[in-house]
Scaffold this motif. Structure first.
Motif, PDB file in Angstrom:
ATOM      1  N   ASN A  97       0.615  -1.355  -0.585  1.00  0.00           N
ATOM      2  CA  ASN A  97       0.358   0.087  -0.121  1.00  0.00           C
ATOM      3  C   ASN A  97       0.960   1.056   0.249  1.00  0.00           C
ATOM      4  O   ASN A  97       2.185   1.976  -0.539  1.00  0.00           O
ATOM      5  CB  ASN A  97      -1.061   0.081   0.941  1.00  0.00           C
ATOM      6  N   ASP A  98       0.366   2.525   0.646  1.00  0.00           N
ATOM      7  CA  ASP A  98       1.287   3.396   0.287  1.00  0.00           C
ATOM      8  C   ASP A  98       2.476   3.755   1.120  1.00  0.00           C
ATOM      9  O   ASP A  98       3.152   3.980   0.130  1.00  0.00           O
ATOM     10  CB  ASP A  98       0.437   4.619   1.387  1.00  0.00           C
ATOM     11  N   SER A  99       2.540   2.843   2.174  1.00  0.00           N
ATOM     12  CA  SER A  99       3.868   3.107   2.426  1.00  0.00           C
ATOM     13  C   SER A  99       5.207   2.300   1.478  1.00  0.00           C
ATOM     14  O   SER A  99       6.248   3.191   1.968  1.00  0.00           O
ATOM     15  CB  SER A  99       3.704   2.274   3.928  1.00  0.00           C
ATOM     16  N   GLY A 100       4.803   1.423   0.919  1.00  0.00           N
ATOM     17  CA  GLY A 100       5.432   1.058  -0.107  1.00  0.00           C
ATOM     18  C   GLY A 100       5.895   2.280  -1.207  1.00  0.00           C
ATOM     19  O   GLY A 100       7.062   2.708  -1.755  1.00  0.00           O
ATOM     20  N   ILE A 101       5.031   2.739  -1.521  1.00  0.00           N
ATOM     21  CA  ILE A 101       4.767   4.015  -2.748  1.00  0.00           C
ATOM     22  C   ILE A 101       5.885   5.089  -1.835  1.00  0.00           C
ATOM     23  O   ILE A 101       7.173   5.875  -2.782  1.00  0.00           O
ATOM     24  CB  ILE A 101       3.424   4.603  -3.368  1.00  0.00           C
ATOM     25  N   LYS A 102       5.125   5.530  -1.043  1.00  0.00           N
ATOM     26  CA  LYS A 102       6.412   6.475  -0.083  1.00  0.00           C
ATOM     27  C   LYS A 102       8.108   6.311   0.138  1.00  0.00           C
ATOM     28  O   LYS A 102       8.801   7.143  -0.714  1.00  0.00           O
ATOM     29  CB  LYS A 102       5.766   6.774   1.229  1.00  0.00           C
ATOM     30  N   LEU A 103       8.313   4.358   0.054  1.00  0.00           N
ATOM     31  CA  LEU A 103       9.753   4.209   0.528  1.00  0.00           C
ATOM     32  C   LEU A 103      10.386   4.379  -1.082  1.00  0.00           C
ATOM     33  O   LEU A 103      11.700   4.917  -1.287  1.00  0.00           O
ATOM     34  CB  LEU A 103       9.509   2.610   0.951  1.00  0.00           C
ATOM     35  N   MET A 104       9.703   4.112  -2.119  1.00  0.00           N
ATOM     36  CA  MET A 104      10.056   3.908  -3.410  1.00  0.00           C
ATOM     37  C   MET A 104      10.131   5.854  -3.913  1.00  0.00           C
ATOM     38  O   MET A 104      11.677   5.564  -4.600  1.00  0.00           O
ATOM     39  CB  MET A 104       9.021   3.567  -4.552  1.00  0.00           C
ATOM     40  N   HIS A 105       8.839   6.424  -3.770  1.00  0.00           N
ATOM     41  CA  HIS A 105       9.713   8.275  -4.331  1.00  0.00           C
ATOM     42  C   HIS A 105      10.575   8.379  -3.323  1.00  0.00           C
ATOM     43  O   HIS A 105      11.136   9.205  -3.815  1.00  0.00           O
ATOM     44  CB  HIS A 105       7.847   8.348  -3.609  1.00  0.00           C
ATOM     45  N   GLU A 106      10.440   8.238  -2.157  1.00  0.00           N
ATOM     46  CA  GLU A 106      11.980   9.287  -0.499  1.00  0.00           C
ATOM     47  C   GLU A 106      13.277   8.868  -1.178  1.00  0.00           C
ATOM     48  O   GLU A 106      14.126   9.429  -1.094  1.00  0.00           O
ATOM     49  CB  GLU A 106      11.691   8.767   0.194  1.00  0.00           C
ATOM     50  N   ASN A 107      12.952   7.744  -1.897  1.00  0.00           N
ATOM     51  CA  ASN A 107      14.554   6.754  -2.181  1.00  0.00           C
ATOM     52  C   ASN A 107      15.204   7.449  -3.763  1.00  0.00           C
ATOM     53  O   ASN A 107      15.485   6.727  -4.028  1.00  0.00           O
ATOM     54  CB  ASN A 107      14.464   5.493  -1.579  1.00  0.00           C
ATOM     55  N   GLY A 108      14.057   7.707  -3.877  1.00  0.00           N
ATOM     56  CA  GLY A 108      14.342   7.847  -5.822  1.00  0.00           C
ATOM     57  C   GLY A 108      14.257   7.255  -7.230  1.00  0.00           C
ATOM     58  O   GLY A 108      14.910   6.450  -8.215  1.00  0.00           O
ATOM     59  N   PHE A 109      13.350   5.734  -6.313  1.00  0.00           N
ATOM     60  CA  PHE A 109      13.022   4.857  -7.576  1.00  0.00           C
ATOM     61  C   PHE A 109      11.902   5.050  -8.099  1.00  0.00           C
ATOM     62  O   PHE A 109      11.342   3.673  -8.520  1.00  0.00           O
ATOM     63  CB  PHE A 109      13.334   3.092  -6.705  1.00  0.00           C
ATOM     64  N   MET A 110      10.785   5.836  -7.873  1.00  0.00           N
ATOM     65  CA  MET A 110      10.168   5.991  -8.543  1.00  0.00           C
ATOM     66  C   MET A 110      10.104   6.250 -10.155  1.00  0.00           C
ATOM     67  O   MET A 110      10.384   7.859 -10.194  1.00  0.00           O
ATOM     68  CB  MET A 110       8.378   6.145  -7.783  1.00  0.00           C
ATOM     69  N   THR A 111      10.599   5.489 -11.321  1.00  0.00           N
ATOM     70  CA  THR A 111      11.321   6.438 -12.412  1.00  0.00           C
ATOM     71  C   THR A 111      10.130   6.232 -13.558  1.00  0.00           C
ATOM     72  O   THR A 111       9.156   5.321 -13.751  1.00  0.00           O
ATOM     73  CB  THR A 111      12.425   5.463 -12.589  1.00  0.00           C
TER      74      THR A 111
END
Length: 491
Positions: free
Chosen positions: A239-253
């Motif tokens: 859920n949202d926690s995974g999306i947030k982790l991806m985004h904050e670590n620069g992996f939502m590309t």
């Protein structure tokens, strides 16, 4: 060169395959180009592996095979961005499962019994199944690859069948940070990427563990130059926690594919939209087993590009027609329901049949970074072409709204002819050069193996498995003890 308005008598598969070019004559052509051009009584000429021309009464090279498309619809091949092909030998077994029962059977208990040859068999059957239904490109979301030997088996089947495939490599039985970091996996991945015959992605999920152990898998994807496809917004899993982790670590590309995306908040959808992500909606799956309400209505609101997928034939249909129909129905049901809550009446629907046909073709191509090659019938593009025509069926006439006909009237049995890269793979409603007897024998062997592993009683019980006391409701993944009831948050 010759021009002909009255097509020649039907040619055999051998005649069409041997011809230097192929023309579909006199059909209704859904080009799926950017302008949404629809042509009636028009032709599509294929020379080699490319679309040469689209239009009325085309002149064609001498010796061109002519296929009568009158009364039919010519459209681009459909694109499926998320299909667990390796499970297809178990077709229909889990028809009454919930998502939790799938997790129990596949993740906790019996998925580990699949041998490399069983992975091969599932992929072979699914590859044939997709082509037969006019799905010319499929992403093999292959999360049952317990070893590189299993990956080799998956790849072998995809290379054997003349479709267009992407191997999305995954392993639900080990942490992504473990299998992705192995030299053996990386060597295999580079060989597939460099080979160019089968596309490549990495397939894994992000649990939301604040330690973000999935970081290394994302780093490997970056090092390999490949994209990630991930189950995101799945009730009870991600859920949202995974999306947030991806985004904050620069992996939502750009090009990251978010599968289901059904239980996310506006914040997560905004992050996906802002970073160039794309979604894969599996509405038949989401409506049945509980990932969350099919998300196209939310994705549209946030401007996130949409593609369609069938998920797995362990449960559901394996064709794009079902994917389009279920998506359109679910989206409209949501629109009506939300209006009714406010005491309002929807008098004009916002989602059209043409939209979901676009998601099933052009949308899928763009999600995979193949928009310049496939997804529409335009000169210069790869010739992935489908003819929907069935003169023996009363369902195929009258042909008044071709988009509506594709979504609500046609079905896989109406797919007459399929080309992939200009190669004939189905003609006159039959697959070309497909050894179905060999595929059937392989499937029977896999079913016998799994039945033996489970025992007769276990095999029967597996169709409605009991839910053991475990963390499966908080986190189904066997490779981590992390638990987070937040995965059950409602968007």
């Amino acid at each position: 060169m010759s021009s002909q308005s009255n097509p020649s008598p039907a040619l055999s598969s051998a005649d069409v395959a041997a011809a230097p070019a192929t023309v579909f004559r006199g059909g209704t052509v859904l080009t799926m180009d950017a302008a949404g051009t629809v042509l009636t009584d028009a032709d599509v000429l294929v020379v080699g592996d490319k679309v040469e021309a689209v239009g009325p009464a085309l002149e064609v090279p001498d010796g061109t095979a002519e296929i009568d498309a009158s009364g039919g619809i010519v459209m681009p091949g459909m694109v499926d961005t998320h299909r667990h092909m390796w499970q297809t030998a178990m077709r229909g077994y889990g028809a009454d499962w919930t998502l939790t029962q799938y997790f129990v059977w596949n993740y906790l208990e019996h998925g580990k019994h699949f041998r490399p040859e069983d992975i091969y068999t599932g992929n072979l059957l699914s590859a044939l199944d997709s082509l037969e239904a006019g799905v010319t490109t499929s992403v093999d979301w292959s999360h049952g690859l317990q070893s590189v030997a299993h990956g080799e088996a998956a790849l072998s089947a995809l290379e054997e069948v003349p479709g267009r495939f992407v191997l999305a490599y995954g392993n639900i039985h080990a942490g992504p940070w473990e299998w992705a970091d192995s030299a053996e996996f990386q060597s295999f991945a580079r060989r597939v990427i460099d080979g160019g015959k089968v596309g490549f992605q990495m397939a894994f999920d992000v649990t939301g563990d604040p330690e973000f152990p999935e970081r290394r898998a994302f780093e490997v994807a970056r090092e390999l130059g490949t994209t990630v496809t991930t189950h995101a917004g799945v009730w009870g899993a991600t859920n949202d926690s995974g999306i947030k982790l991806m985004h904050e670590n620069g992996f939502m590309t750009p090009g990251t594919v978010y599968v289901h995306a059904a239980t996310l908040t506006d914040d997560s959808y905004q992050r996906i939209a802002a970073t160039g992500g794309v979604a894969s909606v599996s509405a038949e799956s989401e409506s049945s087993c509980g990932q969350g309400y099919p998300s196209s209505w939310a994705l549209r609101r946030h401007g996130i590009p949409i593609s369609l997928s069938v998920d797995t034939s362990v449960w559901w249909s394996g064709d794009g027609f079902s994917a389009m129909r279920s998506t359109l129905s679910a989206d409209r049901a949501r629109e009506h329901d939300l209006a009714h809550v406010d005491g309002e009446t929807i008098t004009n629907v916002s989602l059209r049949a043409s939209d979901v046909v676009g998601w099933a073709t052009r949308g899928g191509a763009e999600a995979l970074g193949l928009g310049d090659e496939i997804g529409s019938l335009e000169p210069g593009k790869q010739a992935d072409v489908v003819l929907i025509k069935n003169d023996a069926s009363p369902t195929m006439f009258p042909l008044l709204n071709p988009y509506g006909h594709v979504v609500f009237q046609a079905q896989r049995g109406d797919v007459d002819t399929v080309l992939v890269r200009g190669r004939l793979v189905k003609h006159q409603h039959r697959l070309v050069d497909a050894d179905l007897a060999r595929a059937r024998a392989a499937v029977e062997d896999t079913v016998a193996h799994l039945t033996e592993q489970l025992g007769e009683e276990g095999w029967r019980a597996g169709m409605t498995p009991e839910i053991p006391e475990s963390k499966v409701l908080d986190n189904p993944y066997t490779y981590t003890e992390y638990r987070d009831a937040g995965t059950h948050a409602r968007a």
